[in-house]
Design a protein around this motif. Sequence first.
Motif, mmCIF file in Angstrom:
data_model
loop_
_atom_site.group_PDB
_atom_site.id
_atom_site.type_symbol
_atom_site.label_atom_id
_atom_site.label_comp_id
_atom_site.label_asym_id
_atom_site.label_seq_id
_atom_site.Cartn_x
_atom_site.Cartn_y
_atom_site.Cartn_z
ATOM 1 N N PRO A 158 -3.007 -27.506 25.593
ATOM 2 C CA PRO A 158 -3.001 -26.534 24.524
ATOM 3 C C PRO A 158 -4.686 -26.133 24.485
ATOM 4 N N SER A 159 -4.854 -25.441 23.328
ATOM 5 C CA SER A 159 -6.269 -25.013 23.265
ATOM 6 C C SER A 159 -7.178 -26.313 22.828
ATOM 7 N N PRO A 160 -8.288 -26.642 23.606
ATOM 8 C CA PRO A 160 -9.177 -27.678 23.417
ATOM 9 C C PRO A 160 -9.762 -27.877 22.038
ATOM 10 N N TYR A 161 -9.693 -26.671 21.248
ATOM 11 C CA TYR A 161 -10.355 -26.869 19.822
ATOM 12 C C TYR A 161 -9.236 -27.255 18.870
ATOM 13 N N LEU A 162 -7.984 -27.406 19.216
ATOM 14 C CA LEU A 162 -6.904 -27.786 18.383
ATOM 15 C C LEU A 162 -7.071 -29.463 18.186
ATOM 16 N N MET A 163 -7.202 -30.088 17.156
ATOM 17 C CA MET A 163 -7.349 -31.486 17.041
ATOM 18 C C MET A 163 -5.648 -31.985 17.025
ATOM 19 N N ASN A 164 -5.721 -32.905 17.951
ATOM 20 C CA ASN A 164 -4.140 -33.637 18.328
ATOM 21 C C ASN A 164 -3.214 -32.967 18.386
ATOM 22 N N ALA A 165 -3.395 -31.695 19.237
ATOM 23 C CA ALA A 165 -2.133 -31.045 19.670
ATOM 24 C C ALA A 165 -1.908 -31.572 21.043
ATOM 25 N N PRO A 166 -0.662 -31.978 21.256
ATOM 26 C CA PRO A 166 -0.188 -32.742 22.565
ATOM 27 C C PRO A 166 -0.364 -32.088 23.858
ATOM 28 N N THR A 167 -0.894 -32.613 24.862
ATOM 29 C CA THR A 167 -0.641 -32.031 26.184
ATOM 30 C C THR A 167 0.665 -32.705 26.464
ATOM 31 N N VAL A 168 1.249 -31.844 27.289
ATOM 32 C CA VAL A 168 2.731 -32.372 27.760
ATOM 33 C C VAL A 168 2.755 -32.508 29.246
ATOM 34 N N LEU A 169 3.194 -33.838 29.560
ATOM 35 C CA LEU A 169 3.293 -34.160 30.926
ATOM 36 C C LEU A 169 4.818 -33.989 31.236
ATOM 37 N N THR A 170 5.350 -33.175 32.223
ATOM 38 C CA THR A 170 6.674 -33.022 32.610
ATOM 39 C C THR A 170 6.820 -33.846 34.163
ATOM 40 N N VAL A 171 7.581 -34.799 34.156
ATOM 41 C CA VAL A 171 7.743 -35.271 35.592
ATOM 42 C C VAL A 171 9.101 -35.022 36.214
ATOM 43 N N VAL A 172 9.106 -34.347 37.528
ATOM 44 C CA VAL A 172 10.244 -33.756 38.056
ATOM 45 C C VAL A 172 10.467 -34.687 39.173
ATOM 46 N N SER A 173 11.549 -35.326 39.405
ATOM 47 C CA SER A 173 11.766 -36.166 40.654
ATOM 48 C C SER A 173 13.164 -35.699 41.087
ATOM 49 N N GLY A 174 13.712 -36.668 41.924
ATOM 50 C CA GLY A 174 14.877 -36.272 42.787
ATOM 51 C C GLY A 174 16.101 -36.131 41.805
ATOM 52 N N ALA A 175 17.012 -35.180 42.355
ATOM 53 C CA ALA A 175 18.127 -35.170 41.612
ATOM 54 C C ALA A 175 18.057 -34.274 40.340
ATOM 55 N N GLU A 176 16.860 -33.355 40.436
ATOM 56 C CA GLU A 176 16.481 -32.665 39.091
ATOM 57 C C GLU A 176 16.312 -33.103 37.852
ATOM 58 N N SER A 177 15.947 -34.459 38.006
ATOM 59 C CA SER A 177 15.796 -35.352 36.637
ATOM 60 C C SER A 177 14.276 -34.937 36.085
ATOM 61 N N ARG A 178 14.574 -34.842 35.010
ATOM 62 C CA ARG A 178 13.006 -34.259 34.286
ATOM 63 C C ARG A 178 12.623 -35.219 33.139
ATOM 64 N N THR A 179 11.463 -35.777 33.055
ATOM 65 C CA THR A 179 10.977 -36.725 31.929
ATOM 66 C C THR A 179 9.835 -36.035 31.335
ATOM 67 N N GLU A 180 9.720 -36.049 29.953
ATOM 68 C CA GLU A 180 8.606 -35.430 29.195
ATOM 69 C C GLU A 180 7.847 -36.480 28.453
ATOM 70 N N HIS A 181 6.506 -36.580 28.652
ATOM 71 C CA HIS A 181 5.690 -37.468 28.029
ATOM 72 C C HIS A 181 4.553 -36.618 26.930
ATOM 73 N N ARG A 182 4.659 -36.959 25.634
ATOM 74 C CA ARG A 182 3.790 -36.447 24.780
ATOM 75 C C ARG A 182 2.980 -37.497 24.031
ATOM 76 N N ASP A 183 1.702 -37.129 23.799
ATOM 77 C CA ASP A 183 0.828 -37.969 23.087
ATOM 78 C C ASP A 183 -0.222 -37.220 22.191
ATOM 79 N N VAL A 184 -0.286 -37.435 20.966
ATOM 80 C CA VAL A 184 -1.246 -36.720 20.018
ATOM 81 C C VAL A 184 -2.313 -37.215 20.165
#
Length: 359
Positions: A278-304
Amino acid sequence: MRIALVGCGAVTQAVYVPLLSRRRDLFEVAAVCDLSRTLADAVGDRLGAPGRYTDVAEMLSAGGFEAVLVLASGSHGETVGRALSAGYAVLCEKPLALTRAEVAALPEGPLMVGYMKQYDPAVRRAEELLAELGGPEVIRSVEVSVLHPSGESQLAFANLTQARDVDPGLIDSLRAAERDLVSKALGESAPESVRGLYGVTMGSICHDLSLLRRFTGSPTDISYVERWGAEPGSIEISGALPVRGRFAIRWHYLEDYPAYRETVTIHHDKGSLELVFPSPYLMNAPTVLTVVSGAESRTEHRDVTEAFEVQLSAFHAFVNDGKPPLTDANGGLEDIVTAQRIAARFAVQHDLPIGGEAA
């Protein structure tokens, strides 16, 4: 730890003031300095800093602190050098400098260069996952997309104090000095199109160069650079990664775009790791990490957890416990060299003059 701040502008007011206010367990702000006494007093009042200065040399001489945070805009080489020479530890916001010569002239001393995205929890998790997969050897490509609205729109929420009390002649002299530094980097005859490209690279795209350094190492080759549209317009950069694969960066200044958006995607042999910032000026707005691996599995990681706050804690640990920073002077220098390679490639492609260090 008692600290001093140099620069009381937008990033200081919107980011560092609230973070330092809530991390009084780690820091006490003893002094602040800005060309504008209005800004120095505004930030000093908010942080309870007794020392208020408009001259860096005077502040460093007066002392009363252990470390200096260099948060002003432009090249930081001269200020960092003064602080290190005076015996202070330094956290310097990117870029460290605009020329290789400025870095070479720095005295020895504890120096950390601030690239807060490197300290983002989502980025650190992506590093861990990449290492588990096999590291840079498994990367096919790293693709970066940045949609950059105006700074004014990003900071509209912050109600910033404005500086209107700085001598225009002083501002002109500082701009001239900065132009001279760019001339040393790119050559006296470098045209505005090359200078503008270098400015965007050092001011914004350097964040992505710092992430490439963490994930893969700095690029070994810049094979293509293009820019188009009204200044600063759009920029495309591509080249080879040092171990395997290629990278591509596409940066677009879109003044009326609704919100800053930066996407960094690592494609590897078994899937992908996608980071959305997100915008670097917004405090504690999460960056989202999406992990895509075999068989179209998806996992999202969020940390504020705020990346800037993690960076401040890392600086405290660096000064007090000797824990090395993620970027030191050598890392800052690597990014300067890469930025000069980018400028040189663009100049060569378009038969434009290039000189100085970039030649």
